[in-house]
Design a protein around this motif. Structure first.
Motif, PDB file in Angstrom:
ATOM      1  N   ASP A   2       0.738  -1.079   0.063  1.00 32.23           N
ATOM      2  CA  ASP A   2       0.038  -0.053  -0.049  1.00 32.23           C
ATOM      3  C   ASP A   2       0.763   1.257   0.220  1.00 32.23           C
ATOM      4  O   ASP A   2       0.444   2.427  -0.734  1.00 32.23           O
ATOM      5  CB  ASP A   2      -0.865  -0.028   1.196  1.00 32.23           C
ATOM      6  CG  ASP A   2      -2.072  -1.055   1.195  1.00 32.23           C
ATOM      7  OD1 ASP A   2      -2.131  -1.603   0.048  1.00 32.23           O
ATOM      8  OD2 ASP A   2      -2.759  -1.244   2.011  1.00 32.23           O
ATOM      9  N   PHE A   4       3.677   1.623  -1.144  1.00 33.96           N
ATOM     10  CA  PHE A   4       4.438   1.637  -2.561  1.00 33.96           C
ATOM     11  C   PHE A   4       3.471   2.175  -3.635  1.00 33.96           C
ATOM     12  O   PHE A   4       3.800   3.184  -4.314  1.00 33.96           O
ATOM     13  CB  PHE A   4       4.846   0.365  -3.059  1.00 33.96           C
ATOM     14  CG  PHE A   4       5.148   0.175  -4.441  1.00 33.96           C
ATOM     15  CD1 PHE A   4       6.541   0.781  -4.886  1.00 33.96           C
ATOM     16  CD2 PHE A   4       4.449  -0.175  -5.339  1.00 33.96           C
ATOM     17  CE1 PHE A   4       6.799   1.026  -6.277  1.00 33.96           C
ATOM     18  CE2 PHE A   4       4.595  -0.271  -6.912  1.00 33.96           C
ATOM     19  CZ  PHE A   4       5.960   0.372  -7.273  1.00 33.96           C
ATOM     20  N   LEU A   5       2.338   1.849  -3.543  1.00 30.89           N
ATOM     21  CA  LEU A   5       1.100   2.193  -4.483  1.00 30.89           C
ATOM     22  C   LEU A   5       0.681   3.603  -4.224  1.00 30.89           C
ATOM     23  O   LEU A   5       0.530   4.458  -4.989  1.00 30.89           O
ATOM     24  CB  LEU A   5       0.109   1.403  -4.311  1.00 30.89           C
ATOM     25  CG  LEU A   5      -0.020  -0.162  -4.937  1.00 30.89           C
ATOM     26  CD1 LEU A   5      -1.227  -0.874  -4.589  1.00 30.89           C
ATOM     27  CD2 LEU A   5       0.408  -0.157  -6.388  1.00 30.89           C
ATOM     28  N   HIS A   7       2.765   5.961  -3.626  1.00 25.98           N
ATOM     29  CA  HIS A   7       3.902   6.900  -4.421  1.00 25.98           C
ATOM     30  C   HIS A   7       3.845   6.563  -5.934  1.00 25.98           C
ATOM     31  O   HIS A   7       4.633   7.536  -6.413  1.00 25.98           O
ATOM     32  CB  HIS A   7       5.301   6.586  -3.716  1.00 25.98           C
ATOM     33  CG  HIS A   7       5.326   6.817  -2.420  1.00 25.98           C
ATOM     34  ND1 HIS A   7       5.627   8.263  -1.964  1.00 25.98           N
ATOM     35  CD2 HIS A   7       5.377   6.147  -1.240  1.00 25.98           C
ATOM     36  CE1 HIS A   7       5.627   8.344  -0.430  1.00 25.98           C
ATOM     37  NE2 HIS A   7       5.524   7.157  -0.158  1.00 25.98           N
ATOM     38  N   VAL A   8       3.151   5.707  -6.495  1.00 22.94           N
ATOM     39  CA  VAL A   8       3.127   5.470  -7.863  1.00 22.94           C
ATOM     40  C   VAL A   8       2.560   6.793  -8.496  1.00 22.94           C
ATOM     41  O   VAL A   8       1.437   7.267  -8.201  1.00 22.94           O
ATOM     42  CB  VAL A   8       2.237   4.277  -8.190  1.00 22.94           C
ATOM     43  CG1 VAL A   8       2.149   4.244  -9.730  1.00 22.94           C
ATOM     44  CG2 VAL A   8       2.731   3.193  -7.717  1.00 22.94           C
ATOM     45  N   THR A   9       3.472   7.163  -9.470  1.00 20.88           N
ATOM     46  CA  THR A   9       3.041   8.542 -10.503  1.00 20.88           C
ATOM     47  C   THR A   9       2.470   8.178 -11.634  1.00 20.88           C
ATOM     48  O   THR A   9       1.699   8.576 -12.203  1.00 20.88           O
ATOM     49  CB  THR A   9       4.138   9.596 -10.515  1.00 20.88           C
ATOM     50  OG1 THR A   9       5.137   8.985 -10.999  1.00 20.88           O
ATOM     51  CG2 THR A   9       4.423   9.874  -9.048  1.00 20.88           C
ATOM     52  N   HIS A  10       3.170   7.030 -12.260  1.00 20.59           N
ATOM     53  CA  HIS A  10       2.621   6.479 -13.476  1.00 20.59           C
ATOM     54  C   HIS A  10       2.061   5.131 -13.519  1.00 20.59           C
ATOM     55  O   HIS A  10       2.828   4.119 -12.985  1.00 20.59           O
ATOM     56  CB  HIS A  10       3.950   6.526 -14.559  1.00 20.59           C
ATOM     57  CG  HIS A  10       4.289   7.808 -14.803  1.00 20.59           C
ATOM     58  ND1 HIS A  10       4.775   8.837 -13.916  1.00 20.59           N
ATOM     59  CD2 HIS A  10       4.593   8.568 -16.260  1.00 20.59           C
ATOM     60  CE1 HIS A  10       5.204   9.972 -14.609  1.00 20.59           C
ATOM     61  NE2 HIS A  10       5.070   9.850 -16.004  1.00 20.59           N
ATOM     62  N   LEU A  11       1.033   4.833 -14.153  1.00 28.23           N
ATOM     63  CA  LEU A  11       0.350   3.500 -14.129  1.00 28.23           C
ATOM     64  C   LEU A  11      -0.101   3.082 -15.167  1.00 28.23           C
ATOM     65  O   LEU A  11      -0.633   3.625 -16.248  1.00 28.23           O
ATOM     66  CB  LEU A  11      -0.757   3.320 -13.059  1.00 28.23           C
ATOM     67  CG  LEU A  11      -1.553   2.474 -12.632  1.00 28.23           C
ATOM     68  CD1 LEU A  11      -0.447   1.370 -11.932  1.00 28.23           C
ATOM     69  CD2 LEU A  11      -2.690   2.665 -11.773  1.00 28.23           C
ATOM     70  N   HIS A  12       0.517   1.782 -15.794  1.00 20.85           N
ATOM     71  CA  HIS A  12       0.316   1.255 -16.970  1.00 20.85           C
ATOM     72  C   HIS A  12      -0.576   0.265 -16.864  1.00 20.85           C
ATOM     73  O   HIS A  12      -0.284  -0.938 -16.228  1.00 20.85           O
ATOM     74  CB  HIS A  12       1.619   0.724 -17.897  1.00 20.85           C
ATOM     75  CG  HIS A  12       2.770   1.797 -17.966  1.00 20.85           C
ATOM     76  ND1 HIS A  12       2.784   2.368 -19.299  1.00 20.85           N
ATOM     77  CD2 HIS A  12       3.459   2.357 -17.259  1.00 20.85           C
ATOM     78  CE1 HIS A  12       3.564   3.358 -19.380  1.00 20.85           C
ATOM     79  NE2 HIS A  12       4.232   3.328 -18.180  1.00 20.85           N
ATOM     80  N   CYS A  27      -3.804   4.939  -5.270  1.00 18.50           N
ATOM     81  CA  CYS A  27      -2.797   5.610  -5.918  1.00 18.50           C
ATOM     82  C   CYS A  27      -3.051   7.051  -5.926  1.00 18.50           C
ATOM     83  O   CYS A  27      -3.002   7.707  -7.096  1.00 18.50           O
ATOM     84  CB  CYS A  27      -2.755   4.948  -7.182  1.00 18.50           C
ATOM     85  SG  CYS A  27      -2.329   3.270  -7.560  1.00 18.50           S
ATOM     86  N   LEU A  30      -0.774   9.737  -8.418  1.00 17.89           N
ATOM     87  CA  LEU A  30      -1.002   9.416  -9.830  1.00 17.89           C
ATOM     88  C   LEU A  30      -0.946  10.502 -10.658  1.00 17.89           C
ATOM     89  O   LEU A  30      -1.736  11.460 -10.241  1.00 17.89           O
ATOM     90  CB  LEU A  30      -2.061   8.594 -10.026  1.00 17.89           C
ATOM     91  CG  LEU A  30      -2.350   7.797 -11.404  1.00 17.89           C
ATOM     92  CD1 LEU A  30      -1.281   6.844 -11.524  1.00 17.89           C
ATOM     93  CD2 LEU A  30      -3.420   7.069 -11.482  1.00 17.89           C
TER      94      LEU A  30
END
Length: 300
Positions: A2, A4-5, A7-12, A27, A30
């Motif tokens: 959680d 880690f997610l 801090h995710v800025t780009h999600l493919h 996220c 994002l």
């Protein structure tokens, strides 16, 4: 996980056979979301993404647009969906790129634009792709004062006046009207360049220089002085359609970085065309001016 997610800025999430946008609210950081080539029908569950700047939803099954509340959104790609009316953009005052080419709508229909949505993005929009949507009028887009690039190929534009209404936009540097009926008209290229603002640098994938624009406008002035009408043999009637309501670009076409279009002045070794507005020039014969105009500025 959680953490880690968060801090995710780009999600493919492209090409995942997704039918819904869901379970992404963790996220919160994002900024870029790739959802193209799925089976998504609705844009939903994105209110959490306060920093979302780029949204890629090409080639899905979207038929209606809700009100999109991601106020920081700069680039929105909706090519190859099933949208008939572009609406729901009222809160996107920072939108710079809107790509809505080749909507899968009935062949006898055309893409429409909500006037409130267009007004909301009129000061921010810099790139618009409306290719392949059976459009016959460009009047709705004359209010896009800061537009720099307009892609309008594969439509149903028949009237040169429609093109004139947008190529004069003060910031426009690139336009593309390829494969419209108007392209087959006599002196099409000269007329468009003569109607363009001095910012134009590329027209139908061909470079344009300021000298090109000045030369064509000079010839048009001379033609008018001897009674030759540039448009009399070129303009056909506009369709009764209007695209104002009460519009496939690859997701890689525009870089995710800040839009930068710095046109480079091209060296032109051709001798300048000189046009003298003194009364003496009015004695030039119609045949001479017609011949000069028919030269079509061939070196373009």
């Amino acid at each position: 996980m959680d953490k880690f997610l968060g801090h995710v800025t780009h999600l493919h999430l492209q090409m995942k056979k997704l039918r819904m946008i869901e379970n992404l609210d963790i996220c919160v950081a994002l900024k870029v979301l790739y959802l193209y080539d799925n089976k998504i029908k609705t844009i939903e569950n994105l209110d959490f993404a306060k920093n979302l700047g780029y949204l890629y939803l090409e080639n899905n099954l979207i038929s209606e647009l809700p009100t999109i509340t991601n106020v920081k959104l700069k680039k929105l790609y909706l090519d190859e969906n099933q949208i008939s009316i572009i609406s729901g953009l009222e809160e996107l005052a920072n939108l710079e790129v809107l790509s809505v080419s080749r909507q899968r709508i009935p062949r006898n229909d055309f893409l429409k634009f909500d006037i409130v949505s267009l007004a909301a993005i009129s000061r921010s929009l810099e790139v618009l792709d409306i290719s392949g949507n059976n459009l016959s009028s460009l009047q709705p887009f004359t209010q896009l004062y800061n537009l720099r690039k307009l892609f309008c190929a594969d439509n149903n534009i028949e009237n040169l006046a429609e093109i004139e209404s947008v190529v004069c936009l003060p910031e426009l540097v690139e336009v593309n009207f390829k494969r419209n009926p108007v392209c087959s008209l006599r002196k099409y290229r000269d007329y468009v360049i003569g109607s363009a603002s001095e910012s134009l640098r590329e027209f139908d994938d061909t470079p344009v220089t300021l000298k090109n624009i000045e030369a064509v406008k000079g010839i048009q002035r001379l033609r008018k002085r001897v009674g030759l009408n540039d448009r009399s043999d070129s303009v056909v009637s506009s369709s009764d359609n209007t695209q104002l309501y009460p519009s496939a670009t690859s997701h890689n076409q525009y870089d995710e970085e800040q839009l930068e279009t710095q046109p480079t002045e091209e060296a032109d070794e051709e001798e300048d065309f000189q046009f003298d507005d003194d009364a003496g020039r009015s004695q030039v014969s119609a045949d001479e001016i017609e011949g000069q105009a028919d030269f079509e500025i061939a070196q373009f």
